[in-house]
Scaffold this active site. Structure first.
Site, PDB file in Angstrom:
ATOM      1  N   LYS A 121       5.693  13.820 -11.585  1.00  0.00           N
ATOM      2  CA  LYS A 121       4.661  14.318 -12.191  1.00  0.00           C
ATOM      3  C   LYS A 121       3.560  13.326 -12.463  1.00  0.00           C
ATOM      4  CE  LYS A 121       7.486  18.517 -13.578  1.00  0.00           C
ATOM      5  NZ  LYS A 121       7.866  19.385 -14.745  1.00  0.00           N
ATOM      6  N   CYS A 143       6.924  14.808 -17.800  1.00  0.00           N
ATOM      7  CA  CYS A 143       8.084  15.289 -18.316  1.00  0.00           C
ATOM      8  C   CYS A 143       8.665  16.330 -17.676  1.00  0.00           C
ATOM      9  CB  CYS A 143       8.042  16.044 -19.875  1.00  0.00           C
ATOM     10  SG  CYS A 143       7.100  14.810 -21.058  1.00  0.00           S
ATOM     11  N   ASP A 144      10.160  16.423 -17.610  1.00  0.00           N
ATOM     12  CA  ASP A 144      10.784  17.420 -17.015  1.00  0.00           C
ATOM     13  C   ASP A 144      12.021  17.504 -17.784  1.00  0.00           C
ATOM     14  OD1 ASP A 144      10.801  19.476 -14.595  1.00  0.00           O
ATOM     15  OD2 ASP A 144      12.762  18.575 -14.835  1.00  0.00           O
ATOM     16  N   SER A 145      12.432  18.929 -17.897  1.00  0.00           N
ATOM     17  CA  SER A 145      13.797  19.180 -18.603  1.00  0.00           C
ATOM     18  C   SER A 145      14.708  20.203 -17.704  1.00  0.00           C
ATOM     19  CB  SER A 145      13.481  19.925 -19.915  1.00  0.00           C
ATOM     20  OG  SER A 145      12.624  19.088 -20.838  1.00  0.00           O
ATOM     21  N   GLY A 201      13.609  14.512 -19.235  1.00  0.00           N
ATOM     22  CA  GLY A 201      12.908  13.217 -18.885  1.00  0.00           C
ATOM     23  C   GLY A 201      11.507  12.931 -19.175  1.00  0.00           C
TER      24      GLY A 201
END
Length: 242
Positions: A82, A99-101, A136
């Site tokens: 991203k 960001c990623d979750s 992340g």
């Protein structure tokens, strides 16, 4: 395939471009930054997340099966993709944050349910239990060298344990019917309607909404930026008069 929006990153409430560019459409992440007084603009990117993860798993399985990515590594991979996608789309000069979750329960990664049926099934599996939420973060320093840019690109993951309430079927069905859990990691948002269904959090509380402020501070420090340098000047200015 990456699909990027045509509109440039803007922050209409400000009279200047913020330094931080958030590669996310998450209302929770934006609200977290705003509450902390951190100026930012946004440039969401649309990635084939399932395809990216499937390719990474296949490469690992073919070369070194024991190195199949963990949940913490997968969120970091998506955060990186991203951040780099937004960097390639922007006009430059930003510190880009991707960001990623994902929620991990019994070693299984739980991303976005997308359908009501899947969301309900996952909540029935999660209720009364404890999972680990991984968020992340990836930074790309795309500033010009004359402005202190380092060209650095790096990431880190923040995690916390979440204990879910022992919901009954009626509560689960009512929550799923709101549509809120369909497009969020783990099928819940602690800052939304699922707040009453979270019994306990252990670890970094900001990781639950997908953006850890303490981690962001440490990452910015690595490229010579103090988080206070990103504060909204209107909020830090002393009151007039006196």
């Amino acid at each position: 395939m990456t699909t990027l929006p045509t509109a440039p990153p803007t922050a209409p409430e400000l009279d200047h471009e913020p330094l931080l560019l958030l590669a996310s459409a998450s209302a929770g992440r934006r609200a977290t930054l705003r509450a902390a007084g951190i100026e930012h603009s946004t440039l969401p990117v649309d990635l084939d997340e399932d395809g990216i993860l499937a390719a990474a798993r296949e490469r690992a399985a073919a070369g070194a099966p024991e190195e199949v990515p963990t949940a913490a590594e997968e969120v970091l991979l998506l955060a990186r993709e991203k951040a780099h996608a937004a960097t390639s789309r922007s006009e430059g000069g930003y510190v880009v944050l991707g960001c990623d979750s994902m929620l991990e329960l019994d070693g299984e990664v739980i991303g976005k349910p997308h359908t009501a049926e899947r969301a309900a099934a996952r909540w029935r599996a999660m209720r009364g239990r404890t999972g680990v939420l991984h968020s992340g973060h990836w930074i790309v320093d795309d500033r010009d060298a004359v402005d202190g840019g380092t060209g650095a690109t790096f990431g880190a993951t923040a995690s916390c344990e979440i204990t879910f309430a022992a919901l009954d079927d009626e509560e689960i069905d009512a929550y799923v019917a709101t549509g809120e859990p369909l497009g969020v990691a783990g099928g819940f948002t602690i800052d939304g309607m699922a707040g009453p269904f979270i019994e306990r959090i252990e670890g970094d509380p900001h990781a639950v909404v997908g953006l850890s402020l303490p981690l962001l501070r440490r990452m910015l420090a690595e490229i010579g930026i103090g988080v206070h340098e990103l504060w909204d000047e209107a909020r830090t200015a002393p009151p007039a008069g006196g």
